[in-house]
Design an enzyme around this catalytic site. Structure first.
Site, short mmCIF file in Angstrom:
data_model
loop_
_atom_site.label_atom_id
_atom_site.label_comp_id
_atom_site.label_asym_id
_atom_site.label_seq_id
_atom_site.Cartn_x
_atom_site.Cartn_y
_atom_site.Cartn_z
CE LYS A 91 -3.64 -0.52 2.89
NZ LYS A 91 -4.28 -0.62 3.49
CE LYS A 103 -2.84 -4.14 9.97
NZ LYS A 103 -2.94 -2.37 9.17
CB THR A 186 -10.02 4.77 5.84
OG1 THR A 186 -8.33 4.59 6.83
CG2 THR A 186 -9.89 3.06 5.46
P1 NAD Z 1 -14.02 -1.12 12.74
O1 NAD Z 1 -13.25 -2.52 14.45
O2 NAD Z 1 -14.07 0.68 13.34
O3 NAD Z 1 -15.55 -2.04 12.39
C1 NAD Z 1 -15.73 -3.02 12.13
C2 NAD Z 1 -16.80 -3.29 11.34
O4 NAD Z 1 -16.95 -4.50 11.27
C3 NAD Z 1 -17.75 -2.83 12.59
O5 NAD Z 1 -19.53 -2.53 12.09
C4 NAD Z 1 -18.11 -4.26 13.04
O6 NAD Z 1 -19.34 -5.23 13.82
C5 NAD Z 1 -18.28 -5.63 11.57
N1 NAD Z 1 -17.79 -6.56 12.02
C6 NAD Z 1 -16.71 -7.43 12.41
N2 NAD Z 1 -16.55 -8.54 12.18
C7 NAD Z 1 -17.37 -9.01 11.45
C8 NAD Z 1 -18.39 -9.60 10.57
N3 NAD Z 1 -17.42 -11.14 11.02
N4 NAD Z 1 -18.71 -9.50 9.82
C9 NAD Z 1 -19.80 -8.58 8.88
N5 NAD Z 1 -19.10 -7.64 9.98
C10 NAD Z 1 -18.27 -7.27 10.62
O7 NAD Z 1 -12.66 -1.37 11.68
P2 NAD Z 1 -12.21 -0.19 10.36
O8 NAD Z 1 -11.30 0.63 12.12
O9 NAD Z 1 -14.07 -0.13 10.06
O10 NAD Z 1 -11.78 -1.24 9.63
C11 NAD Z 1 -13.15 -2.35 9.05
C12 NAD Z 1 -11.72 -2.30 7.66
O11 NAD Z 1 -10.99 -1.87 7.41
C13 NAD Z 1 -10.68 -3.72 8.15
O12 NAD Z 1 -10.27 -4.59 7.90
C14 NAD Z 1 -9.48 -2.98 8.64
O13 NAD Z 1 -8.43 -3.56 8.29
C15 NAD Z 1 -9.86 -2.32 7.10
N6 NAD Z 1 -8.54 -0.80 7.02
C16 NAD Z 1 -9.09 0.41 8.03
C17 NAD Z 1 -8.66 1.42 8.58
C18 NAD Z 1 -9.18 2.48 8.75
O14 NAD Z 1 -8.05 3.64 9.12
N7 NAD Z 1 -9.71 2.20 10.13
C19 NAD Z 1 -8.18 1.23 7.03
C20 NAD Z 1 -7.00 0.14 6.19
C21 NAD Z 1 -8.02 -0.54 5.92
#
Ligand code: NAD
Length: 412
Positions: A91, A103, A186
């Site tokens: 990335k 990580k 994001t």
């Molecule tokens: P978060 O913990 O704020 O939210 C995760 C969401 O997914 C929640 O609504 C949770 O209830 C839901 N969830 C968890 N397990 C689940 C399942 N088995 N089925 C359906 N829904 C489920 O996390 P986030 O920061 O929003 O990150 C979400 C994704 O984005 C991850 O893969 C993370 O690695 C990726 N990501 C996040 C960022 C960031 O800036 N936060 C940046 C790049 C990538």
């Protein structure tokens, strides 16, 4: 059985082969450069002691210090950290960011800890990891960590070293050196890249039907962007299930419902659906924004949006990706679609090192320009190598940059 590390490594090898990357460099990238696994003994509120497994992976630092992600989740293991660190390397490199991929995290469930236990755990992570500052490895937030967690981690680092060092930890609050727009980066970025892909493919944004899996930091911000742009957000889910409304959900009201009840289920005027049904729902744009490995060869044949915009890291397996492409689904891959936060972290670092902080307009403009630039560059590279996969285009771009840095340094 889904093997996240095997999947990510296979994708790297596929791109290395297509991009004619020097086999010695591909071999170097077949595993992380440095791995730390350690155990954190934590005094609980009741006086007992619990031991937590913790990790940090520095995948490759040819382009610059390793950076990003501290995940706190119950099933976290070293293999997951390795896969995510490889993706972070790609990335950064695909986004022309002078950083390597890092990580780490702790195998723990934050919901089982009191606020004080959680604060002690975050601080202990830094004490036991002993990070060496902005020029070596910079932890940021991920699932299970937020602005407050990163504030505790930065404070712990500064208390230990006795130095003001805002660039030592990313994703922290603005009052102690974070950047404006960091929390939304994001989710907003997912929409920036979607808009470019929609224009490219002739999809009318106004009225387009959108389904999002995950309604956390990324999913909820992205859902709001789609809603405000006039899309019809027809389905949203969290870990407890999903809701569907053909005419579109009122996203601000859904956010308030989630804030009050802790779930999206039960939102008035909607039908309850499962997470599996959401992925297969009738929509033009599908946005997985929760977990890795949710789109597999089993469900991919039934997943038919016009655009799949990967907000989560690695939601689609290598096998599923091939099926989707075959079925004409345009896949906007994770390393481009969710790179908003890595661009913001780069800006956060620059501001922190200079102690000079920018306004939101500047941050947002640079985020959009850099994300759209990365997407266009990946499409151009894909075309040059005779494929339509923006994913392969992005991975080849990244591997070429890492290869050049590795060779320039004389490592291979
Ligand atoms: P978060 O913990 O704020 O939210 C995760 C969401 O997914 C929640 O609504 C949770 O209830 C839901 N969830 C968890 N397990 C689940 C399942 N088995 N089925 C359906 N829904 C489920 O996390 P986030 O920061 O929003 O990150 C979400 C994704 O984005 C991850 O893969 C993370 O690695 C990726 N990501 C996040 C960022 C960031 O800036 N936060 C940046 C790049 C990538």
């Amino acid at each position: 059985m889904y093997d996240f590390l095997e999947q990510s490594t296979r994708l790297m090898q596929q791109a290395a082969e297509l991009g004619a990357i020097d086999p010695a460099v591909a071999d170097l990238l077949a595993a992380p450069a440095r791995v730390v696994a350690f155990r954190i003994p934590l005094k609980m509120d009741d006086g007992s002691c619990r031991i937590f497994e913790a990790f940090r992976v520095r995948y490759n630092d040819a382009l610059g210090p390793t950076r990003d992600g501290t995940r706190i989740s119950p099933d976290l293991d070293l293999e997951e950290c390795k896969a995510l660190a490889l993706i972070m390397s790609i990335k950064h490199a695909a986004g022309l960011i002078p950083a390597g991929g890092g990580k780490g995290g702790i195998a723990a469930d934050p919901r089982e800890l009191s606020r004080w236990e959680f604060e002690r755990l975050c601080r202990a992570y830094i004490r036991y990891l002993r990070p060496m500052g902005p020029d070596y490895d910079v932890p940021g937030a991920d699932i299970g960590t937020d602005l407050q967690s990163m504030a505790w981690m930065l404070d712990e680092y500064e208390q230990i070293t006795g130095r003001h060092a805002p660039a030592a930890v990313n994703d922290k609050p603005t009052i102690i050196g974070g950047t404006l727009g960091g929390y939304e980066a994001t989710g907003n970025g997912v929409f920036d890249v979607f808009r470019e892909a929609a224009e490219e493919s002739g999809l009318e944004i106004q009225g387009a039907s959108v389904a999002l899996q995950g309604f956390g930091q990324v999913g909820s911000v992205a859902a709001l962007c789609f809603h405000e742009a006039g899309c019809r957000v027809v389905a949203v889910s969290d870990s407890r299930g999903g809701v569907y409304a053909e005419d579109g959900l009122n996203v601000p009201a859904l956010l308030e419902h989630k804030r009050q009840t802790g779930r999206v289920a039960g939102f008035p005027g909607t039908t309850l659906i499962t997470n599996a049904e959401l992925l297969e729902s009738d929509c033009q744009v599908l946005v997985p924004a929760a977990r890795q490995g949710v789109i597999t060869e089993d469900n991919a044949p039934r997943i038919r949006p016009r655009l799949l915009v990967e907000a989560a890291n690695a939601p689609t397996t290598v096998e599923a990706d091939a099926i989707l492409m075959e079925n004409g689904v345009i896949v906007v891959p994770d390393v481009l679609a969710n790179a908003g936060s890595v661009h913001l972290c780069q800006m956060e670092r620059t501001q922190g090192l200079c102690d000079d902080y920018w306004d939101l307009d500047k941050v947002s403009r640079l985020r959009r320009e850099r994300l759209v630039g990365g997407y266009r560059s990946a499409l151009n590279t894909a075309a040059r190598y005779g494929v339509t996969s923006a994913r392969l285009g992005a991975w080849i771009n990244a591997l070429k940059r890492i290869e050049e840095a590795v060779k320039t340094r004389g490592w291979c």
